[in-house]
Design an enzyme around this catalytic site. Structure first.
Site, PDB file in Angstrom:
ATOM      1  CE1 TYR A   1       3.186 -57.295 -20.126  1.00  0.00           C
ATOM      2  CE2 TYR A   1       2.005 -57.511 -22.212  1.00  0.00           C
ATOM      3  CZ  TYR A   1       3.039 -56.963 -21.465  1.00  0.00           C
ATOM      4  OH  TYR A   1       3.910 -56.092 -22.061  1.00  0.00           O
TER       5      TYR A   1
ATOM      6  CG  ASP B   1      -6.075 -56.098 -21.269  1.00  0.00           C
ATOM      7  OD1 ASP B   1      -6.338 -56.115 -22.490  1.00  0.00           O
ATOM      8  OD2 ASP B   1      -4.919 -56.013 -20.817  1.00  0.00           O
TER       9      ASP B   1
ATOM     10  CE  LYS C   1      -1.128 -58.449 -28.170  1.00  0.00           C
ATOM     11  NZ  LYS C   1      -1.080 -58.722 -26.753  1.00  0.00           N
TER      12      LYS C   1
END
Ligand SMILES: *Cc1c(COP(=O)(O)O)cnc(C)c1O
Length: 433
Positions: A148, A241, A269
């Site tokens: 994702y 990522d 995050k």
């Protein structure tokens, strides 16, 4: 055994929410549909604990899905944000703190000399891809099944996280022409990767180096090295990522841990310490293609805003040295071992796979090790759902989907681990086989 929690106020809020928010939430997995119950409505969080509006307490292993490596409302982060807020929340002009944060990141992350901040991981991955396409003058992007990278149109193909949870293979609204620019390859599949890089002219090979959006599925020995090699040989950029793994699994992220350096790194995050911040970075040469240094356009009204930057700086300051990572590894190991004991006590040791790396963990309801998206899909999702409901009923908040990782933090205490393991044992014992 049925356990009744107070839920009147949560139920009231959920009913209201369904009137004004699609599905009652602002991001799909929060709705808890995959485990067949209604969402939590949160009152407040403190360290490793969360309280819902009915004042039930939960050990929180979700921690906002990754940003809260120091748990909720860490006093130093709250103080940094409060101080910054008092000086003005956004200026649309540069501040010294943004440079401090970029310097801190480039000191830590091997592949990052220079970076550009955004407000979400989605924006950062969208922008990194634009840069990779500009730098290579190619269009196609290779991604892995079950990975994702935010809700970027072209990257929703066979994506993990919420899409996998809702059983959505791609998404209506994504033009077929855009979907066609994405090449999807099974994770950890050497042959498929080599074949795809030979068949397609790729702008980028995009990977979560430590995938955590189909549950935690580490790379097989040598797989990240293979990505580096295939990117170099085919002229594609290697893009990692590290929105989840960055500053979490090691000081310099998964690229430091596995000693494979990408051309571009996507961060999010933890870098925002619980406020909206993300970034993408790489070598000076590549990053100077970004406007206004170069011709690749990308901008943001709130990018690098003072509150998020203050939270990010305070978060990274608390992660100085190697000790925090030793502590986080110890917490994760204690949790993993406790959960394994609990599974064994219920006779389920051959039915679950517990996978853990520093600050990340997944309990797969699978008889065989999970090495990719197909294995994650093949888990006993019904058993996971029942177990997860059993945990919540006993005051333990684990991710409400087999496809999401647990996020142990530096705020979780031995007592909270103990409470979790006791609840896990009782919830395992309820599983029908
Ligand atoms: C969460 C996540 C994103 C998207 O970040 P948002 O801030 O939610 O847009 C991208 N990549 C990975 C690996 C993620 O886990």
């Amino acid at each position: 055994m049925t356990i009744w929690l107070r839920d009147t106020r949560s139920a009231e809020q959920y009913a209201r929410a369904l009137t004004y928010l699609p599905g009652g939430v602002n991001s799909p997995v929060r709705a808890m549909r995959a485990i067949g119950r209604d969402p939590l409505f949160v009152e407040r969080g403190e360290g490793g604990e969360l309280f819902d509006v009915d004042l039930n307490a939960y050990v929180d292993w979700v921690c906002s899905w990754g940003p809260l490596i120091h748990g909720h409302a860490h006093p130093e982060i709250v103080a940094a944000v409060t101080q910054a807020a008092g000086r003005g929340t956004t200026f649309g002009a540069p501040t010294a703190a943004e440079v401090d944060l970029a310097e801190e990141v480039s000191r830590r992350v091997p592949g990052v000399q220079m970076l550009r901040m955004t407000s979400s991981g989605t924006e950062a991955s969208m922008s990194a891809i634009r840069l990779a396409r500009a730098a290579t003058a190619r269009t196609k992007i290779l991604k892995f099944a079950g990975a994702y990278h935010g809700h970027v149109d072209g990257l929703l193909a066979d994506a993990g996280s919420g899409l996998a949870t809702q059983g959505i293979p791609a998404s209506p609204g994504v033009p077929a022409e855009v979907a066609a620019t994405t090449v999807v390859v099974p994770w950890n599949d050497h042959e498929a990767l080599v074949a795809a890089t030979e068949e397609h002219e790729l702008a980028a090979i995009l990977a979560e180096p430590l995938p955590a959006n189909m549950g935690l599925v580490p790379p097989a020995e040598g797989f990240l090295e293979l990505l580096r090699e295939r990117a170099d040989e085919s002229g594609a950029l290697l893009v990692f990522d590290e929105v989840i793994s960055g500053f979490r699994v090691a000081r310099g992220g998964a690229q430091e841990l596995f000693e494979v350096t990408p051309d571009l790194t996507i961060m999010g995050k933890v870098i925002g310490g619980g406020l909206p911040a993300a970034a993408y970075g790489g070598s000076r040469e590549l990053m100077e293609r970004i406007a206004p240094a170069g011709d690749v356009y990308q901008a943001g009204t709130l990018s690098g805003n003072p509150l998020a930057v203050a939270a990010g700086l305070a978060t990274l300051a608390l992660l100085d040295g190697q000790q925090p990572y030793a502590d986080l590894a110890a917490t994760t190991t204690a949790l993993a071992e406790g959960l394994a004991d609990a599974a064994r006590a219920a006779g389920l040791q051959d039915d679950v796979q517990i996978v853990a790396r520093t600050g990340l963990l997944t309990v797969f309801f699978s008889g065989a090790p999970v090495t990719g998206h197909a294995g994650a899909k093949g888990c006993d999702h019904g058993a996971y759902a029942a177990w997860c409901r059993g945990l919540l009923a006993r005051g333990v908040y684990a991710p409400a989907s087999q496809y999401e990782a647990w996020f142990p933090s530096l705020a979780h205490s031995p007592e909270q681990i103990e409470r979790t393991v006791c609840a896990a044992a009782a919830a395992f014992a309820e599983i029908d086989r």
